[in-house]
Design a protein around this motif. Structure first.
Motif, mmCIF file in Angstrom:
data_model
loop_
_atom_site.group_PDB
_atom_site.id
_atom_site.type_symbol
_atom_site.label_atom_id
_atom_site.label_comp_id
_atom_site.label_asym_id
_atom_site.label_seq_id
_atom_site.Cartn_x
_atom_site.Cartn_y
_atom_site.Cartn_z
ATOM 1 N N PRO A 43 0.810 -1.212 0.000
ATOM 2 C CA PRO A 43 0.000 0.000 0.000
ATOM 3 C C PRO A 43 0.845 1.264 0.000
ATOM 4 O O PRO A 43 2.057 1.236 0.233
ATOM 5 C CB PRO A 43 -0.762 -0.126 1.321
ATOM 6 C CG PRO A 43 0.245 -0.769 2.229
ATOM 7 C CD PRO A 43 0.972 -1.770 1.356
ATOM 8 N N ALA A 90 -4.088 3.312 1.284
ATOM 9 C CA ALA A 90 -4.659 2.935 -0.011
ATOM 10 C C ALA A 90 -3.898 1.706 -0.488
ATOM 11 O O ALA A 90 -2.677 1.768 -0.677
ATOM 12 C CB ALA A 90 -4.544 4.068 -1.019
ATOM 13 N N ASP A 91 -4.592 0.599 -0.665
ATOM 14 C CA ASP A 91 -3.902 -0.655 -0.972
ATOM 15 C C ASP A 91 -3.541 -0.761 -2.450
ATOM 16 O O ASP A 91 -3.835 0.132 -3.263
ATOM 17 C CB ASP A 91 -4.722 -1.862 -0.505
ATOM 18 C CG ASP A 91 -6.023 -2.039 -1.284
ATOM 19 O OD1 ASP A 91 -6.219 -1.377 -2.327
ATOM 20 O OD2 ASP A 91 -6.850 -2.863 -0.842
ATOM 21 N N CYS A 94 -6.369 -0.351 -4.984
ATOM 22 C CA CYS A 94 -6.765 1.043 -5.171
ATOM 23 C C CYS A 94 -5.764 1.769 -6.060
ATOM 24 O O CYS A 94 -6.145 2.527 -6.962
ATOM 25 C CB CYS A 94 -6.879 1.721 -3.811
ATOM 26 S SG CYS A 94 -7.276 3.485 -3.882
ATOM 27 N N ARG A 97 -6.251 0.846 -9.561
ATOM 28 C CA ARG A 97 -7.539 1.296 -10.099
ATOM 29 C C ARG A 97 -7.544 2.787 -10.418
ATOM 30 O O ARG A 97 -8.073 3.203 -11.457
ATOM 31 C CB ARG A 97 -8.647 0.971 -9.104
ATOM 32 C CG ARG A 97 -10.050 1.270 -9.609
ATOM 33 C CD ARG A 97 -11.104 0.744 -8.657
ATOM 34 N NE ARG A 97 -11.097 1.422 -7.366
ATOM 35 C CZ ARG A 97 -10.634 0.894 -6.231
ATOM 36 N NH1 ARG A 97 -10.148 -0.355 -6.214
ATOM 37 N NH2 ARG A 97 -10.670 1.577 -5.106
ATOM 38 N N ILE A 98 -6.965 3.627 -9.543
ATOM 39 C CA ILE A 98 -7.108 5.075 -9.735
ATOM 40 C C ILE A 98 -5.779 5.802 -9.926
ATOM 41 O O ILE A 98 -5.772 7.013 -10.087
ATOM 42 C CB ILE A 98 -7.887 5.717 -8.558
ATOM 43 C CG1 ILE A 98 -7.106 5.589 -7.241
ATOM 44 C CG2 ILE A 98 -9.267 5.102 -8.429
ATOM 45 C CD1 ILE A 98 -7.783 6.328 -6.079
ATOM 46 N N ALA A 103 -4.434 7.725 -5.391
ATOM 47 C CA ALA A 103 -4.466 6.850 -4.219
ATOM 48 C C ALA A 103 -3.760 7.508 -3.042
ATOM 49 O O ALA A 103 -4.209 7.406 -1.885
ATOM 50 C CB ALA A 103 -3.823 5.504 -4.538
ATOM 51 N N ARG A 106 -6.000 10.153 -1.636
ATOM 52 C CA ARG A 106 -7.090 9.513 -0.898
ATOM 53 C C ARG A 106 -6.613 9.068 0.480
ATOM 54 O O ARG A 106 -7.310 9.257 1.492
ATOM 55 C CB ARG A 106 -7.631 8.319 -1.684
ATOM 56 C CG ARG A 106 -8.767 7.590 -0.977
ATOM 57 C CD ARG A 106 -9.356 6.485 -1.838
ATOM 58 N NE ARG A 106 -10.045 7.017 -3.011
ATOM 59 C CZ ARG A 106 -10.773 6.269 -3.841
ATOM 60 N NH1 ARG A 106 -10.896 4.957 -3.639
ATOM 61 N NH2 ARG A 106 -11.377 6.815 -4.872
ATOM 62 N N ARG A 201 1.636 -4.330 -7.418
ATOM 63 C CA ARG A 201 0.910 -3.314 -8.177
ATOM 64 C C ARG A 201 1.004 -3.689 -9.661
ATOM 65 O O ARG A 201 2.037 -3.492 -10.300
ATOM 66 C CB ARG A 201 1.503 -1.936 -7.896
ATOM 67 C CG ARG A 201 1.465 -1.571 -6.412
ATOM 68 C CD ARG A 201 2.194 -0.261 -6.134
ATOM 69 N NE ARG A 201 2.184 0.059 -4.705
ATOM 70 C CZ ARG A 201 2.766 1.132 -4.173
ATOM 71 N NH1 ARG A 201 3.391 2.006 -4.961
ATOM 72 N NH2 ARG A 201 2.729 1.341 -2.866
#
Length: 213
Positions: A43, A90-91, A94, A97-98, A103, A106, A201
């Protein structure tokens, strides 16, 4: 809200930014930083720290400049004296994804939201503001310029390192306890040999080449 005096501070100490913000009427100043933007696995972890005015934390600095034992020692001091500490995570999913920047922001917003004392001003390491309705100031290399950001840097780094050591037990063979997920030669070789594990990742170079279609 912009504080124009930031552009003409002059001689600085680690308390300069906090003191200037306080003189402008803010009283709960949180430093915010992250750890883990660059690794290939695990993360990104952010921390927010509000310190009491004039707190003494001898030896504090950017977490990257400190040894692991020194970071652990300071982590204990920060936890013991801070008015509030918040952590956001944020893992890997996440991040894929973004993207890593979103992340990170966030996780930072989550860390601020976890503070038991509501902040009225944020000092943030880097150049990106956090999507929160709070006055804030970004500071390049802020973890070497602000005691609150330096404290957040240490909390984020120690928290993430502990997580990666736990992941090392779950996913042996990659060396997470040693390199914490960064793309060193031994880690890249392990990915090539074993393939990515669940916390890699998948969108990062060094990993995505080994993701099965």
């Amino acid at each position: 809200m912009r504080l124009p005096l930031f552009d003409d501070i002059g001689e600085r100490s680690l308390w300069t930014f906090e003191n200037l913000v306080s003189r402008n009427g803010f009283h709960a100043v949180a430093g915010v930083d992250e750890a883990g933007r660059g690794p290939l696995a695990g993360p990104v972890v952010a921390a927010a720290v509000i310190l009491p005015q004039g707190a003494e934390l001898p030896g504090i600095d950017d977490s990257k400049k400190l040894s692991a034992p020194k970071r652990e020692h300071l982590f204990g001091l920060i936890s013991g004296c801070a008015l509030a500490v918040g952590v956001g995570v944020a893992d890997h999913a996440c991040i894929d994804r973004i993207n890593i920047l979103q992340a990170t922001l966030r996780a930072m917003a989550e860390a601020v939201g976890q503070l038991a004392v509501p902040p009225d001003y944020l000092l943030i390491d880097g150049i990106s503001t956090i999507p929160l309705n709070l006055p804030q100031k970004t500071i390049k290399k802020g973890d070497s310029a602000s005691i609150s950001i330096a404290s957040a840097s240490i909390v984020a780094k120690v928290t993430r390192d502990r997580m990666m050591m736990e992941y090392d037990q779950q996913f042996p063979g990659y060396g997470f306890a040693e390199h914490k997920g960064y793309g060193c030669a031994s880690h890249l070789a392990a990915i090539a040999e074993l393939g990515p594990c669940p916390i890699h990742r998948k969108t990062f170079r060094g990993v995505k080449e080994h993701v099965a279609p």
